[in-house]
Design a protein around this motif. Sequence first.
Motif, mmCIF file in Angstrom:
data_model
loop_
_atom_site.group_PDB
_atom_site.id
_atom_site.type_symbol
_atom_site.label_atom_id
_atom_site.label_comp_id
_atom_site.label_asym_id
_atom_site.label_seq_id
_atom_site.Cartn_x
_atom_site.Cartn_y
_atom_site.Cartn_z
ATOM 1 N N GLY A 20 0.818 -1.218 0.000
ATOM 2 C CA GLY A 20 0.000 0.000 0.000
ATOM 3 C C GLY A 20 0.844 1.257 0.000
ATOM 4 O O GLY A 20 2.032 1.240 0.341
ATOM 5 N N ASP A 21 0.226 2.355 -0.370
ATOM 6 C CA ASP A 21 0.953 3.616 -0.524
ATOM 7 C C ASP A 21 1.504 4.165 0.793
ATOM 8 O O ASP A 21 2.535 4.821 0.806
ATOM 9 C CB ASP A 21 0.053 4.668 -1.176
ATOM 10 N N ASN B 149 4.711 1.874 1.715
ATOM 11 C CA ASN B 149 5.557 1.498 0.589
ATOM 12 C C ASN B 149 6.829 2.337 0.562
ATOM 13 O O ASN B 149 6.785 3.557 0.686
ATOM 14 C CB ASN B 149 4.794 1.686 -0.727
#
Length: 126
Positions: free
Chosen positions: A111-112, A115
């Motif tokens: 996930g952002d 990450n």
Amino acid sequence: MSNIDNQFQNLDDIPALKELSDETAAACSGGVTLVAFNKRGFEGFKKQFIQNGNKLDIGFVGGSINNKISSFRVSGGNSSLYKVTLFDGRNFQGQRESFYVRRGKAKRFVGDFINDRTSSIRVRPV
């Protein structure tokens, strides 16, 4: 003494006595293994972390993959479900994100939020 050395060299030729990979050895001993990748979908550079028992504590993932983890796999251990927590600081400090992963399964993308920000990892059986 050279006769003894020859005996040990011959043992290496026996297929049943070949050395196990670290991941296989950890799984056989009940240890848990996490393999982290620097790209989504288990691509790119990877680094393997192994610890005996059902817990894994990585206070610092190391310079080669620090702040680069995008996906991971969990294997071995005695639990069927693990909680994997990724931290953006060393020694389990800073912001974190947790994932529940079944043994032998993986997270294709973390996930952002986390990450390319992970510096330490904790794995616990659920």
